[in-house]
Design a protein around this motif. Structure first.
Motif, PDB file in Angstrom:
ATOM      1  N   GLY A 130       0.813  -1.213   0.000  1.00  0.00           N
ATOM      2  CA  GLY A 130       0.000   0.000   0.000  1.00  0.00           C
ATOM      3  C   GLY A 130       0.842   1.258   0.000  1.00  0.00           C
ATOM      4  N   LYS A 131       0.322   2.297  -0.636  1.00  0.00           N
ATOM      5  CA  LYS A 131       0.974   3.606  -0.614  1.00  0.00           C
ATOM      6  C   LYS A 131       0.529   4.364   0.633  1.00  0.00           C
ATOM      7  CE  LYS A 131       1.559   3.920  -5.601  1.00  0.00           C
ATOM      8  NZ  LYS A 131       1.396   4.762  -6.807  1.00  0.00           N
ATOM      9  N   THR A 132       1.393   5.230   1.146  1.00  0.00           N
ATOM     10  CA  THR A 132       1.161   5.822   2.465  1.00  0.00           C
ATOM     11  C   THR A 132       0.180   6.990   2.470  1.00  0.00           C
ATOM     12  OG1 THR A 132       3.129   7.236   2.211  1.00  0.00           O
ATOM     13  CG2 THR A 132       3.429   5.103   3.310  1.00  0.00           C
ATOM     14  N   GLY A 133      -0.374   7.342   1.317  1.00  0.00           N
ATOM     15  CA  GLY A 133      -1.361   8.420   1.288  1.00  0.00           C
ATOM     16  C   GLY A 133      -2.555   8.126   2.179  1.00  0.00           C
ATOM     17  N   VAL A 134      -2.947   6.859   2.252  1.00  0.00           N
ATOM     18  CA  VAL A 134      -4.084   6.482   3.100  1.00  0.00           C
ATOM     19  C   VAL A 134      -3.771   6.750   4.566  1.00  0.00           C
ATOM     20  CG1 VAL A 134      -3.352   4.056   3.298  1.00  0.00           C
ATOM     21  CG2 VAL A 134      -5.759   4.662   3.608  1.00  0.00           C
ATOM     22  N   GLU A 187       1.874  12.634  11.634  1.00  0.00           N
ATOM     23  CA  GLU A 187       1.657  12.376  10.210  1.00  0.00           C
ATOM     24  C   GLU A 187       2.823  12.769   9.312  1.00  0.00           C
ATOM     25  OE1 GLU A 187      -0.656  16.038  11.562  1.00  0.00           O
ATOM     26  OE2 GLU A 187      -0.509  13.941  12.177  1.00  0.00           O
ATOM     27  N   GLU A 188       3.840  13.428   9.850  1.00  0.00           N
ATOM     28  CA  GLU A 188       5.020  13.775   9.051  1.00  0.00           C
ATOM     29  C   GLU A 188       6.132  12.734   9.211  1.00  0.00           C
ATOM     30  OE1 GLU A 188       4.988  16.179   6.901  1.00  0.00           O
ATOM     31  OE2 GLU A 188       2.980  16.802   7.543  1.00  0.00           O
ATOM     32  N   ASP A 189       5.922  11.768  10.084  1.00  0.00           N
ATOM     33  CA  ASP A 189       6.929  10.735  10.335  1.00  0.00           C
ATOM     34  C   ASP A 189       6.749   9.612   9.312  1.00  0.00           C
ATOM     35  OD1 ASP A 189       8.325   8.426  11.346  1.00  0.00           O
ATOM     36  OD2 ASP A 189       8.357   9.355  13.322  1.00  0.00           O
ATOM     37  N   ARG A 190       7.718   9.413   8.440  1.00  0.00           N
ATOM     38  CA  ARG A 190       7.593   8.426   7.363  1.00  0.00           C
ATOM     39  C   ARG A 190       7.476   7.003   7.896  1.00  0.00           C
ATOM     40  NH1 ARG A 190      12.206   9.594   3.027  1.00  0.00           N
ATOM     41  NH2 ARG A 190      11.108   7.850   2.016  1.00  0.00           N
ATOM     42  N   LEU A 191       8.171   6.720   9.003  1.00  0.00           N
ATOM     43  CA  LEU A 191       8.097   5.372   9.576  1.00  0.00           C
ATOM     44  C   LEU A 191       6.708   5.101  10.136  1.00  0.00           C
ATOM     45  CD1 LEU A 191      11.558   5.080  11.394  1.00  0.00           C
ATOM     46  CD2 LEU A 191      10.880   4.117   9.176  1.00  0.00           C
ATOM     47  N   VAL A 192       6.107   6.124  10.721  1.00  0.00           N
ATOM     48  CA  VAL A 192       4.745   5.989  11.240  1.00  0.00           C
ATOM     49  C   VAL A 192       3.763   5.772  10.095  1.00  0.00           C
ATOM     50  CG1 VAL A 192       2.837   7.226  12.345  1.00  0.00           C
ATOM     51  CG2 VAL A 192       5.109   7.252  13.388  1.00  0.00           C
ATOM     52  N   LEU A 193       3.923   6.534   9.024  1.00  0.00           N
ATOM     53  CA  LEU A 193       3.038   6.393   7.874  1.00  0.00           C
ATOM     54  C   LEU A 193       3.131   4.983   7.290  1.00  0.00           C
ATOM     55  CD1 LEU A 193       3.547   9.797   6.006  1.00  0.00           C
ATOM     56  CD2 LEU A 193       1.675   9.129   7.528  1.00  0.00           C
ATOM     57  N   ARG A 194       4.335   4.446   7.226  1.00  0.00           N
ATOM     58  CA  ARG A 194       4.505   3.093   6.698  1.00  0.00           C
ATOM     59  C   ARG A 194       3.887   2.061   7.641  1.00  0.00           C
ATOM     60  NH1 ARG A 194       3.661   0.510   2.874  1.00  0.00           N
ATOM     61  NH2 ARG A 194       4.616   2.221   1.732  1.00  0.00           N
ATOM     62  N   VAL A 196       1.335   2.496   9.734  1.00  0.00           N
ATOM     63  CA  VAL A 196      -0.122   2.591   9.630  1.00  0.00           C
ATOM     64  C   VAL A 196      -0.602   1.919   8.344  1.00  0.00           C
ATOM     65  CG1 VAL A 196      -2.054   4.187   9.302  1.00  0.00           C
ATOM     66  CG2 VAL A 196      -0.312   4.661  11.040  1.00  0.00           C
ATOM     67  N   THR A 197       0.076   2.220   7.248  1.00  0.00           N
ATOM     68  CA  THR A 197      -0.308   1.629   5.960  1.00  0.00           C
ATOM     69  C   THR A 197      -0.194   0.110   5.992  1.00  0.00           C
ATOM     70  OG1 THR A 197       0.487   3.618   4.825  1.00  0.00           O
ATOM     71  CG2 THR A 197       0.131   1.659   3.479  1.00  0.00           C
ATOM     72  N   ASP A 198       0.898  -0.396   6.550  1.00  0.00           N
ATOM     73  CA  ASP A 198       1.086  -1.852   6.616  1.00  0.00           C
ATOM     74  C   ASP A 198       0.031  -2.517   7.493  1.00  0.00           C
ATOM     75  OD1 ASP A 198       3.240  -1.644   4.937  1.00  0.00           O
ATOM     76  OD2 ASP A 198       4.759  -1.846   6.506  1.00  0.00           O
ATOM     77  N   GLU A 199      -0.401  -1.835   8.546  1.00  0.00           N
ATOM     78  CA  GLU A 199      -1.460  -2.394   9.388  1.00  0.00           C
ATOM     79  C   GLU A 199      -2.774  -2.491   8.616  1.00  0.00           C
ATOM     80  OE1 GLU A 199      -3.714  -1.459  13.649  1.00  0.00           O
ATOM     81  OE2 GLU A 199      -1.669  -0.730  13.315  1.00  0.00           O
ATOM     82  N   ILE A 200      -3.041  -1.477   7.803  1.00  0.00           N
ATOM     83  CA  ILE A 200      -4.250  -1.506   6.967  1.00  0.00           C
ATOM     84  C   ILE A 200      -4.165  -2.649   5.961  1.00  0.00           C
ATOM     85  CG2 ILE A 200      -5.528  -0.254   5.172  1.00  0.00           C
ATOM     86  CD1 ILE A 200      -4.688   2.354   6.647  1.00  0.00           C
ATOM     87  N   MET A 201      -3.009  -2.812   5.328  1.00  0.00           N
ATOM     88  CA  MET A 201      -2.852  -3.861   4.322  1.00  0.00           C
ATOM     89  C   MET A 201      -2.926  -5.247   4.956  1.00  0.00           C
ATOM     90  SD  MET A 201      -2.796  -1.868   1.840  1.00  0.00           S
ATOM     91  CE  MET A 201      -2.743  -3.114   0.559  1.00  0.00           C
ATOM     92  N   TYR A 202      -2.430  -5.373   6.187  1.00  0.00           N
ATOM     93  CA  TYR A 202      -2.529  -6.665   6.874  1.00  0.00           C
ATOM     94  C   TYR A 202      -3.990  -7.014   7.149  1.00  0.00           C
ATOM     95  CZ  TYR A 202      -1.677 -10.418  10.208  1.00  0.00           C
ATOM     96  OH  TYR A 202      -1.671 -11.646  10.845  1.00  0.00           O
ATOM     97  N   ALA A 203      -4.757  -6.002   7.555  1.00  0.00           N
ATOM     98  CA  ALA A 203      -6.188  -6.234   7.789  1.00  0.00           C
ATOM     99  C   ALA A 203      -6.876  -6.662   6.499  1.00  0.00           C
ATOM    100  CB  ALA A 203      -6.843  -4.976   8.352  1.00  0.00           C
ATOM    101  N   LEU A 204      -6.491  -6.051   5.381  1.00  0.00           N
ATOM    102  CA  LEU A 204      -7.069  -6.418   4.094  1.00  0.00           C
ATOM    103  C   LEU A 204      -6.662  -7.831   3.690  1.00  0.00           C
ATOM    104  CD1 LEU A 204      -6.688  -3.126   2.010  1.00  0.00           C
ATOM    105  CD2 LEU A 204      -8.811  -4.245   2.714  1.00  0.00           C
ATOM    106  N   MET A 205      -5.429  -8.188   3.958  1.00  0.00           N
ATOM    107  CA  MET A 205      -4.955  -9.531   3.640  1.00  0.00           C
ATOM    108  C   MET A 205      -5.761 -10.588   4.392  1.00  0.00           C
ATOM    109  SD  MET A 205      -1.130 -11.166   4.147  1.00  0.00           S
ATOM    110  CE  MET A 205      -1.314 -11.192   5.937  1.00  0.00           C
TER     111      MET A 205
END
Length: 233
Positions: A130-134, A187-194, A196-205
């Motif tokens: 996933g891209k981190t825009g979400v 929201e400016e922390d790139r590691l945090v954005l990644r 959060v995005t990975d948690e969303i993608m894991y839920a989708l998986m």
């Protein structure tokens, strides 16, 4: 208004012909802003994703859908307007920031925002990075994120097909809202954005039961096209 007209006309037809099913609809808030973050398997997702919801789902789509000429261009604008798509420029840079602001405006107005974190349709039915825009949308808006997983739409309407196949029942699973309040203000922390995005993608998986691939779908498409050219496919 057009959204509800299209839904009123197409909804009964889709239900009779394809017999779609849905699970977890109660997880979608009945009011207030929320982000519906989904996998993207097929063009058919635009039809079946919002079908069982009584609220309008607004999605962000590339501006090309709205700039075509002639009858084809008119029908494209009519369709995407009818399914609640808001045009955005996806060329990157400042355009990406403008797209983010558009999404935040939709959420500030209290709507449901549908978004596909993969950025494009899966080329082979697997779930891609996933891209981190979400994540930025979730943290800046502080709206809950509801994962929604499309099921069987890839098999029903794979890439390159113009009409859905009969005999395949599409489905959708809505997961429980994800709470990212522990990250608010970061929201400016790139590691945090990644994260959060990975948690969303894991839920989708978990919801979709797809195989996960740790690369972007757009990159995978380019690799597949190069491989096909190399083998003369």
């Amino acid at each position: 208004m057009l959204y509800w007209v299209v839904k009123a006309i197409l909804g009964p037809i889709l239900r009779i012909v394809f017999r779609p099913w849905a699970e977890g609809v109660e997880n979608v808030p009945k009011q207030g802003p929320a982000i519906l973050a989904g996998n993207h398997l097929s063009f058919a997702d635009h039809f079946f994703g919002p079908l069982n919801l009584r609220r309008k789902v607004i999605s962000l789509g590339k501006s090309d859908y709205f700039t075509g000429r002639g009858i084809k261009g008119y029908l494209s604008r009519l369709f995407f307007s009818g399914v609640g798509t808001v045009p955005i420029d996806r060329s990157g840079g400042k355009a990406s920031e403008a797209a983010l602001r558009t999404g935040l405006r939709v959420l500030r107005e209290g709507h449901l925002l549908g978004i596909y974190p993969e950025g494009t349709r899966s080329p082979d039915g697997r779930l891609y990075k996933g891209k981190t825009g979400v994540a930025r949308l979730a943290l800046e808006s502080r709206a809950p994120v509801v994962p929604w997983a499309m099921i069987n739409t890839f098999e029903m309407m794979p890439p390159g097909s113009h009409l859905p196949k009969l005999g395949i029942r599409p489905g959708i699973r809505f997961g429980k809202p994800l709470d990212f309040s522990r990250y608010y203000g970061m929201e400016e922390d790139r590691l945090v954005l990644r994260a959060v995005t990975d948690e969303i993608m894991y839920a989708l998986m978990e919801l979709s039961e797809q195989e996960y691939v740790d690369k972007y779908a757009a990159s995978a498409k380019v690799e597949m096209e190069r491989a096909a050219r190399a083998t003369g496919g």
